[in-house]
Design an enzyme around this catalytic site. Structure first.
Site, PDB file in Angstrom:
ATOM      1  N   LYS A 119       0.857  -1.183   0.000  1.00 10.61           N
ATOM      2  CA  LYS A 119       0.000   0.000   0.000  1.00 10.61           C
ATOM      3  C   LYS A 119       0.902   1.245   0.000  1.00 10.61           C
ATOM      4  O   LYS A 119       2.030   1.154   0.439  1.00 10.61           O
ATOM      5  CB  LYS A 119      -0.897   0.020   1.246  1.00 10.61           C
ATOM      6  CG  LYS A 119      -1.644  -1.283   1.523  1.00 10.61           C
ATOM      7  CD  LYS A 119      -2.886  -1.406   0.678  1.00 10.61           C
ATOM      8  CE  LYS A 119      -3.632  -2.708   1.027  1.00 10.61           C
ATOM      9  NZ  LYS A 119      -4.792  -2.936   0.172  1.00 10.61           N
ATOM     10  N   HIS A 159      -6.765 -13.469  -7.097  1.00  9.14           N
ATOM     11  CA  HIS A 159      -7.574 -12.527  -6.324  1.00  9.14           C
ATOM     12  C   HIS A 159      -9.011 -12.585  -6.830  1.00  9.14           C
ATOM     13  O   HIS A 159      -9.247 -12.791  -8.012  1.00  9.14           O
ATOM     14  CB  HIS A 159      -7.017 -11.106  -6.456  1.00  9.14           C
ATOM     15  CG  HIS A 159      -7.628 -10.165  -5.457  1.00  9.14           C
ATOM     16  ND1 HIS A 159      -8.869  -9.599  -5.647  1.00  9.14           N
ATOM     17  CD2 HIS A 159      -7.186  -9.718  -4.259  1.00  9.14           C
ATOM     18  CE1 HIS A 159      -9.163  -8.838  -4.593  1.00  9.14           C
ATOM     19  NE2 HIS A 159      -8.160  -8.897  -3.743  1.00  9.14           N
TER      20      HIS A 159
END
Length: 459
Positions: free
Chosen positions: A165, A284
């Site tokens: 992130k 994902h």
């Protein structure tokens, strides 16, 4: 028999309560909410018809084939306890209706058309039984759990990951730096976020190069094999494979794909490439909640998970039970076992409608990710066991001293939990104590425990 035009009730042809299911049938459990006044038998038969050979009126060409051989059959209907006007309809599909090795075709048939059906207020596909005769036509996961452990030389514990992130906006060089710090601190993997593809601020090739550099720097420093899930998802299948080829040329161990937005056809192509070229494949599930979140309409995630095991992936995100994303424990563990185990018994309390025999299809590692941190480690170790990947994004990068100490804190917490479990301690009861003990000698863990001591996502 002469051809007789006109519209007749579906249930005359497609509702067959005395049908004995065959070992080769694909079985489906649909949760139906019929429109007021539509009898459940007619609704169930309509689902079977519209997802197999039927159409709204009798057609002359029915006489040119054998409906009895090819039609789907609604063979059992049961009311859902505690719900008004809701039923589970069980439908059996003959195997001949499906193309071999194509999840795409299976879904187009079973859920392609019937969900917009006027006779139903809502419809949800709750489970599928895939017969070995069909699952054997799929390659499945490129490598599976055991081969992955052997490639990585990591045994007897869950694997640790971290999503880098901020997910969007970092340059490739800074991104690679964050990867290096996490891997150097003790994580096994770092991860591209699902929406990191190839944007103007960071093109895919630059990211791949800097992440490979991070891996090759962290490996000799730690004496461990490291990986970064390089997201190969792209706008075309050709571009996706091009990215996977580049990853292979760099010699990295693993790539990544968003299987629902990318689509099953692309995913299966990538899974075949990964097996042929020794790459692990992390999956994902971006977009899954659009499909699976409603309780009475859509497709349950356990079906999407089964489909992924057939299409191919070595890891898949499967909820945490404890973090910021929705997931009930028994139901989650139900599809976690469907991903990992060879044989899963029918168990309605865990949402498993059918006994599923995967025979020798490799297993998939479930990935727990989303709002988890060091205090969750005992619960995660207990719930998911060794064959899982625990992913701490903010729970690593949010450490007050930075990424590497955040990684150290997670690794220390994990090793403490695994050791405590192996010594026979009760992680559920003594969890907090097990995390506190190593804080005495691990300042990184102590700092992490302090920051997140109050955080809970309970709604």
């Amino acid at each position: 028999v002469g051809f007789k035009a006109g519209v007749k009730d579906y249930k005359l042809t497609y509702y067959t309560p005395d049908y004995e299911t065959k070992d080769t049938d694909i079985l489906a459990a649909f949760r139906m909410t019929p429109q007021p006044g539509v009898p459940p038998e007619e609704a169930g038969a309509a689902v079977a018809a519209e997802s197999s050979t039927g159409t709204w009126t009798t057609v002359w060409t029915d006489g040119l084939t054998s409906l009895d051989r090819y039609k789907g059959r609604c063979y059992h209907i049961e009311p859902v306890a505690g719900e008004e006007n809701q039923y589970i309809a069980y439908v059996a599909y003959p195997l001949d209706l499906f193309e071999e090795g194509s999840v795409t075709n299976m879904f187009t048939s079973i859920v392609g058309n019937v969900f917009g059906f006027k006779a139903l207020r809502a419809l949800r596909l709750d489970d599928l039984r895939i017969p070995p005769a069909y699952s054997k036509t799929f390659q499945g996961p490129p490598h599976g759990i055991q081969v992955e452990r052997d490639k990585l030389n990591k045994y007897g514990r869950p694997l640790l990951g971290c999503t880098i992130k901020p997910k969007l906006g970092l340059s490739a060089k800074n991104y690679g730096r964050a990867v290096y710090e996490c891997l150097r601190g003790g994580l096994d993997f770092t991860k591209d976020d699902e929406n990191v593809n190839s944007q103007p601020f960071m093109r895919w090739r630059d990211r791949f190069l800097f992440c490979a550099e991070a891996i090759y720097k962290a490996q000799p420093e730690t004496g461990e094999i490291k990986g970064h899930y390089l997201n190969a998802t792209a706008g075309t299948c050709e571009e996706m494979i091009k990215r996977a080829v580049f990853a292979r040329e760099l010699g990295v161990p693993i790539v990544m794909h968003d299987y629902l937005t990318g689509g099953f056809t692309a995913n299966t192509s990538l899974a075949h490439y990964c097996r042929d070229n020794g790459l692990l494949l992390h999956i994902h599930r971006a977009m899954h909640a659009v499909i699976d979140r409603q309780k009475n309409h859509g497709i349950h995630f356990r079906v999407l998970a089964k489909a992924l095991r057939m299409s191919g992936g070595d890891h898949i995100h499967s909820g945490t039970v404890v973090g910021k994303l929705e997931g009930e424990r028994d139901i989650t563990l139900g599809f976690v076992d469907l991903l990992r185990d060879d044989f899963i018994e029918k168990d309605r309390s865990r949402g498993i409608y059918f006994t599923q025999d995967w025979v020798s299809l490799p297993g998939v590692l479930p990935v727990a990710s989303g709002g988890i941190h060091v205090w969750h480690m005992p619960a995660l170790t207990e719930i998911f066991g060794d064959d899982s990947v625990l992913q701490f994004g903010g729970g690593t990068l949010g450490h007050p001293w930075g990424n590497a100490p955040g990684a150290v804190a997670n690794r220390v917490a994990l090793e403490a939990c695994v050791q405590a479990r192996n010594e026979g301690r009760d992680l559920a009861r003594e969890g907090n104590e097990i995390i506190r003990e190593p804080c005495k000698w691990s300042p990184e863990l102590a700092a992490a425990c302090e920051v997140w001591k109050e955080i809970k996502f309970e709604f």
